[in-house]
Design a protein around this motif. Structure first.
Motif, PDB file in Angstrom:
ATOM      1  N   MET A 184       0.835  -1.100   0.008  1.00 23.91           N
ATOM      2  CA  MET A 184      -0.075   0.029  -0.001  1.00 23.91           C
ATOM      3  C   MET A 184       0.841   1.226  -0.099  1.00 23.91           C
ATOM      4  O   MET A 184       0.773   2.105  -0.672  1.00 23.91           O
ATOM      5  CB  MET A 184      -0.957  -0.031   1.358  1.00 23.91           C
ATOM      6  CG  MET A 184      -2.120  -1.071   1.223  1.00 23.91           C
ATOM      7  SD  MET A 184      -2.905  -0.667  -0.137  1.00 23.91           S
ATOM      8  CE  MET A 184      -3.900   0.720   0.422  1.00 23.91           C
ATOM      9  N   ARG A 185       1.915   1.225   0.590  1.00 26.09           N
ATOM     10  CA  ARG A 185       2.762   2.256   1.013  1.00 26.09           C
ATOM     11  C   ARG A 185       3.618   2.591  -0.680  1.00 26.09           C
ATOM     12  O   ARG A 185       3.632   4.098  -0.885  1.00 26.09           O
ATOM     13  CB  ARG A 185       3.878   2.241   1.863  1.00 26.09           C
ATOM     14  CG  ARG A 185       3.400   2.219   3.339  1.00 26.09           C
ATOM     15  CD  ARG A 185       4.488   2.053   4.217  1.00 26.09           C
ATOM     16  NE  ARG A 185       3.927   2.070   5.717  1.00 26.09           N
ATOM     17  CZ  ARG A 185       4.641   1.881   6.849  1.00 26.09           C
ATOM     18  NH1 ARG A 185       5.872   1.850   6.615  1.00 26.09           N
ATOM     19  NH2 ARG A 185       4.054   2.186   7.880  1.00 26.09           N
ATOM     20  N   ARG A 186       3.690   1.414  -1.374  1.00 23.39           N
ATOM     21  CA  ARG A 186       4.329   1.848  -2.721  1.00 23.39           C
ATOM     22  C   ARG A 186       3.300   2.290  -3.589  1.00 23.39           C
ATOM     23  O   ARG A 186       3.624   2.778  -4.387  1.00 23.39           O
ATOM     24  CB  ARG A 186       4.826   0.285  -3.079  1.00 23.39           C
ATOM     25  CG  ARG A 186       6.189   0.090  -2.262  1.00 23.39           C
ATOM     26  CD  ARG A 186       6.602  -1.569  -2.951  1.00 23.39           C
ATOM     27  NE  ARG A 186       7.658  -1.841  -1.973  1.00 23.39           N
ATOM     28  CZ  ARG A 186       8.590  -3.079  -2.380  1.00 23.39           C
ATOM     29  NH1 ARG A 186       8.002  -3.596  -3.372  1.00 23.39           N
ATOM     30  NH2 ARG A 186       9.500  -3.530  -1.687  1.00 23.39           N
ATOM     31  N   MET A 187       2.010   2.156  -3.542  1.00 24.88           N
ATOM     32  CA  MET A 187       0.832   2.303  -4.334  1.00 24.88           C
ATOM     33  C   MET A 187       0.836   3.762  -4.107  1.00 24.88           C
ATOM     34  O   MET A 187       0.459   4.540  -5.124  1.00 24.88           O
ATOM     35  CB  MET A 187      -0.241   1.487  -4.227  1.00 24.88           C
ATOM     36  CG  MET A 187      -0.020   0.055  -4.414  1.00 24.88           C
ATOM     37  SD  MET A 187       0.246  -0.062  -6.296  1.00 24.88           S
ATOM     38  CE  MET A 187      -1.227   0.549  -6.975  1.00 24.88           C
ATOM     39  N   PRO A 219       2.635   6.573  -3.634  1.00 24.53           N
ATOM     40  CA  PRO A 219       3.335   7.306  -4.830  1.00 24.53           C
ATOM     41  C   PRO A 219       3.152   7.074  -6.125  1.00 24.53           C
ATOM     42  O   PRO A 219       2.987   8.257  -6.921  1.00 24.53           O
ATOM     43  CB  PRO A 219       5.139   6.899  -4.295  1.00 24.53           C
ATOM     44  CG  PRO A 219       4.891   6.263  -2.918  1.00 24.53           C
ATOM     45  CD  PRO A 219       3.782   5.766  -2.947  1.00 24.53           C
ATOM     46  N   LEU A 220       2.753   5.778  -6.312  1.00 22.54           N
ATOM     47  CA  LEU A 220       2.477   5.852  -7.745  1.00 22.54           C
ATOM     48  C   LEU A 220       1.062   6.324  -8.120  1.00 22.54           C
ATOM     49  O   LEU A 220       0.949   7.241  -9.252  1.00 22.54           O
ATOM     50  CB  LEU A 220       2.306   3.985  -8.118  1.00 22.54           C
ATOM     51  CG  LEU A 220       3.545   3.466  -8.114  1.00 22.54           C
ATOM     52  CD1 LEU A 220       3.315   1.804  -8.355  1.00 22.54           C
ATOM     53  CD2 LEU A 220       4.447   3.959  -9.330  1.00 22.54           C
ATOM     54  N   GLY A 221       0.094   6.495  -7.228  1.00 19.30           N
ATOM     55  CA  GLY A 221      -1.054   7.128  -7.377  1.00 19.30           C
ATOM     56  C   GLY A 221      -0.954   8.791  -7.508  1.00 19.30           C
ATOM     57  O   GLY A 221      -1.713   9.241  -8.210  1.00 19.30           O
ATOM     58  N   ARG A 222       0.001   9.094  -6.667  1.00 22.58           N
ATOM     59  CA  ARG A 222      -0.017  10.554  -6.713  1.00 22.58           C
ATOM     60  C   ARG A 222       0.893  10.678  -7.957  1.00 22.58           C
ATOM     61  O   ARG A 222       0.403  11.805  -8.659  1.00 22.58           O
ATOM     62  CB  ARG A 222       1.076  10.746  -5.679  1.00 22.58           C
ATOM     63  CG  ARG A 222       0.321  11.052  -4.165  1.00 22.58           C
ATOM     64  CD  ARG A 222       1.335  11.758  -3.230  1.00 22.58           C
ATOM     65  NE  ARG A 222       2.348  11.104  -2.757  1.00 22.58           N
ATOM     66  CZ  ARG A 222       2.620  10.322  -2.089  1.00 22.58           C
ATOM     67  NH1 ARG A 222       1.366  10.020  -1.127  1.00 22.58           N
ATOM     68  NH2 ARG A 222       3.861   9.781  -1.974  1.00 22.58           N
ATOM     69  N   ALA A 223       1.834  10.163  -8.451  1.00 26.75           N
ATOM     70  CA  ALA A 223       2.288  10.390  -9.850  1.00 26.75           C
ATOM     71  C   ALA A 223       1.585  10.212 -11.059  1.00 26.75           C
ATOM     72  O   ALA A 223       1.152  10.929 -11.874  1.00 26.75           O
ATOM     73  CB  ALA A 223       3.537   9.428 -10.163  1.00 26.75           C
ATOM     74  N   ALA A 224       0.190   9.262 -10.963  1.00 26.79           N
ATOM     75  CA  ALA A 224      -0.634   9.132 -11.776  1.00 26.79           C
ATOM     76  C   ALA A 224      -1.459  10.368 -11.837  1.00 26.79           C
ATOM     77  O   ALA A 224      -1.955  10.909 -12.996  1.00 26.79           O
ATOM     78  CB  ALA A 224      -1.405   7.804 -11.635  1.00 26.79           C
TER      79      ALA A 224
END
Length: 253
Positions: free
Chosen positions: A1-4, A6-11
């Motif tokens: 979840m923690r890795r997702m 930053p990916l969500g913010r980048a998306a």
């Protein structure tokens, strides 16, 4: 979840503004948001049916097929219709999906007339490159073999590539725009043909169209920065507001 996260913010940074613009336009106006795109999809489907009929192949080729060996005036006259003539060696659903998705997004985000301008700059740019490349020959820089002069050059792919780059540039989707450019380079590296070369020309044309307003905006900002502070070289004006008594206020404009 923690890795997702930053990916969500980048998306969201990458596609958030673009998605918001498209969603708002479709939610408020529905099909009225993309009338040009719907007309282009219908025209592409119609031309596909006509050119696959026993009587329609000849007229469609006469009106919309462009080859590098054709006289330049005839090729330029056929270019507007050639954009909507699907290539015979490719599935028509691919062309329809490209037009619906990319043209529709561009019509919403860039406007109808800018979308047409970009599409009709990228497509003739590829056609002109084909003529120059064949004239240069396979041994010259960016040259093409003589057999490419007889290749039928139709379809919306060059316009789609250019519009995708311009939409990404307008909404600062730099990663997606970079992926589009890299994909076109890989296409030429894997299969070096006329279509791949024309896609690179379409990318170059799109970048040139994007650079013009960017340079103009940069000059305007530079002029504002130079003119800020003092106008016409005059020193700042002092406005003294004097009051009787011990309290005396000084104000500057």
């Amino acid at each position: 979840m923690r890795r997702m996260r930053p990916l969500g913010r980048a998306a969201r940074r990458e596609w958030g503004p673009l998605w918001a613009a498209v969603r708002t336009a479709v939610a408020t106006e529905r099909l009225r948001a993309v009338p040009m795109t719907l007309a282009a999809v219908c025209l592409t489907a119609l031309l596909q049916m006509v050119q696959n009929s026993s009587w329609g192949y000849g007229p469609v080729q006469a009106l919309g097929a462009v080859r590098a060996e054709d006289p330049l005036p005839a090729a330029l006259l056929r270019t507007p219709l050639s954009l909507f003539v699907p290539a015979l060696d490719l599935p028509v659903w691919g062309a329809l999906a490209q037009v619906l998705l990319v043209f529709g997004t561009a019509e919403i985000c860039l406007g109808r007339w800018r979308t047409l301008l970009i599409a009709y700059v990228a497509t003739p740019a590829g056609t002109l490159y084909a003529r120059i490349g064949v004239a240069v020959g396979p041994d010259g820089f960016l040259g093409l073999p003589g057999s490419d002069a007889r290749v039928v050059d139709t379809g919306p792919s060059a316009a789609v590539v250019a519009l995708a780059v311009c939409v990404c540039f307008a909404h600062r989707a730099w990663f997606t725009g970079g992926l589009v450019v890299v994909a076109m380079v890989v296409e030429v590296a894997v299969k070096d043909n006329l279509a791949g070369r024309e896609h690179l020309v379409a990318v170059a044309a799109a970048l040139a169209l994007c650079a013009v307003p960017a340079l103009r905006a940069g000059r305007c900002r530079q002029g504002l920065e130079v003119g800020a502070g003092t106008r016409s070289g005059a020193p700042p004006i002092r406005s003294w507001n004097l009051r009787r008594g011990p309290a005396q206020r000084t104000s500057w404009w």
